[in-house]
Design an enzyme around this catalytic site. Structure first.
Site, PDB file in Angstrom:
ATOM      1  CB  SER A 262       3.654  -1.315  -2.327  1.00 46.50           C
ATOM      2  OG  SER A 262       2.919  -2.449  -2.771  1.00 46.50           O
ATOM      3  CE  LYS A 263      11.140  -3.508  -2.769  1.00 46.71           C
ATOM      4  NZ  LYS A 263      11.312  -2.981  -4.098  1.00 46.71           N
TER       5      LYS A 263
END
Ligand code: GLU
Length: 500
Positions: A262-263
């Site tokens: 994820s980010k």
């Protein structure tokens, strides 16, 4: 009941992204494997846009995905812009086919209209839970409604969904998976799932099979988040009377902490990697090896090798861990393998241009100059944009050169630095513009340490800081040759004021 398979048919694979966001690394790797599998088997690679979710699909995302596919160099044989005999390749343009297929299944008694309201379904679910029923799915309330009556209710406008009829006594559903082996699911748990919603749209499990069957897909290579959908999809193939393809469910890509990428872990979309300065070849190489290996050793796999040797036999089912350091390492190897001219054309000039760096003063930067700069910076570059900061000193007017405080303190504000600059100035002034080459510059500076009785660093580093503003640059001969005679002399003169 057993079903026919696609084993003997020529390979046709598809990558079917939903345009609900950018193309992420996981999707990119799925696309790479599909592409490589098609190429390695002389097959056909199809791009299909699964845009049936109207709330989340956008035309802009489709364009972003197509751009990312092009940047990755994954040319598709059929699909948007390429066309093909099995189109259209956007699911929203295939709605009639889903409806026809669903109605055909109803007519054949393989699917049925269901009129249960959401409230009724919820009540049935609750009571099954209270009874601790071994089956918690749809209780098949509408399965036995007389077809004529069901049709009459549909005609009268009553809201309905369409459910598939999981055949009584179907037994285990075995998914033939090239990565996981045979995976067995109990058909009893499969539920008579919805293939058409009450709003008239097909569900993913239905639309994807109608398309995969119509497009003659032989191998479905996709993320293993879809493995649990697969027995349902097998039910649809069987109901449609279509051969079941071979599946290959590839693992998720996780961050270094073992959690879903994820980010938090940094870049996740292909575009972010492109913009960060990774080369497409290096990025494809890295992702291809994340879960597949032709042998135990190679870390550099050319596109040619990938597209001739890729096979599902060597795909790992273990989760793949994204390792940014390894990606950087591979990228650096690809950068370093470029010729100076390729590096200048593909990396240096576009990066300098994007950073708006324009030559200063009377400097003319010809092809030789760029080749020299490329040769000097290439070995020091891991990511393309790094060249901008490394080359910046060549693009600022002398009087605007920023001097790094630490470098000044360490090298210029030291006893002897002034003498070193004086000696360098004298030696370099003796060269004219014609003679201003890396070799001549080095030869001119070479005797100075001995003449002054000083260490090499104490002579050359003050010259470097004077001309570059910091103590880090390519070799001194290359650095000064690139800067040019007049700028070099001007900067040495101006730096004397900072020198002890
Ligand atoms: N559109 C689906 C997705 O992006 C495709 C899954 C599949 O390959 O069947 O997850």
């Amino acid at each position: 009941m057993t079903n026919t398979t696609t084993d003997a048919a020529p390979v046709r694979v598809r990558f079917a992204p939903s345009p609900t966001g950018k193309l992420h690394v996981g999707g990119a790797r799925t696309a790479i494997y599909n592409w490589a599998f098609a190429r390695a088997n002389g097959g056909t690679f199809i791009l299909r846009i699964d845009d049936t979710d109207p709330t989340r699909s956008t035309e802009e995302n489709t364009q972003v995905i197509l751009r990312a596919m092009r940047w990755l160099g994954l040319d598709w044989d059929e699909g948007p812009e390429a066309g093909g005999d099995f189109g259209p390749y956007f699911q929203t343009e295939r709605m009639d086919q889903y409806r026809e297929a669903a109605e055909r299944l109803v007519a054949e008694g393989k699917a049925y209209y269901c009129f249960c309201t959401p409230q009724e379904l919820e009540a049935a679910r609750k009571s099954a839970a209270e009874r601790k029923d071994s089956f918690q799915g749809y209780q098949r309330t509408c399965r036995n409604i007389d077809p004529a009556e069901a049709q009459a209710r549909v005609n009268a406008g009553e809201p309905y969904t369409i459910r598939i009829k999981v055949p009584e006594g179907r037994g285990d559903v075995v998914v033939r998976d090239a990565v996981h082996g045979n995976v067995t699911f109990n058909a009893k748990e499969l539920d008579d799932f919805i293939i058409f919603r009450s709003d008239g749209t097909p569900t993913y499990n239905f639309a994807t099979v109608v398309d995969d069957a119509a497009m003659g897909i032989t191998h479905i290579i996709r993320g293993d988040d879809h493995l649990s959908n697969t027995p349902r999809q097998v039910m649809v193939y069987e109901a449609l009377g279509a051969p079941t393809p071979t599946f290959a469910h590839i693992s998720m890509i996780l961050g270094s902490d073992g959690k879903k990428l994820s980010k938090r872990h940094g870049a996740t979309s292909v575009e972010e990697y492109r913009d960060a300065g990774y080369l497409s070849d290096a990025f494809v190489n890295y992702l291809a090896l994340l879960g597949w290996a032709p042998d135990g050793e190679s870390t550099i796999i050319s596109r040619e090798r990938l597209s001739s040797e890729f096979s599902l036999d060597h795909v790992s089912k273990n989760p793949a861990i994204m390792d940014p350091k390894k990606l950087d390492h591979i990228n650096a190897e690809y950068l370093h393998a470029l010729s100076d001219q390729e590096f200048a054309d593909q990396v240096l000039i576009p990066q300098l241009h994007a950073a708006d760096l324009e030559p200063v003063g009377e400097c003319t930067h010809d092809a030789d100059w760029y080749d020299l700069l490329a040769a000097a910076l290439k070995p020091r570059t891991t990511l393309s944009p790094e060249v901008v900061d490394q080359a910046r000193f060549l693009y600022v007017p002398d009087e605007e050169l920023a001097y790094d405080e630490k470098s000044v303190k360490k090298w210029l504000a030291k006893q002897g630095a002034h003498n070193a600059l004086d000696a360098a100035e004298a030696a370099l002034s003796a060269l004219d513009d014609e003679q201003w080459t890396p070799q001549n510059i080095e030869a001119a500076l070479d005797p100075i340490p001995q003449q002054l009785g000083m260490g090499k660093g104490k002579v050359f580093q003050p010259v470097r800081v004077a001309c570059v503003g910091s103590a880090v640059s390519p070799g001194i001969g290359d650095t000064l040759a690139l800067l040019g005679r007049s700028h070099t002399l001007a900067r040495i003169a101006q730096a004397k004021e900072l020198a002890a």
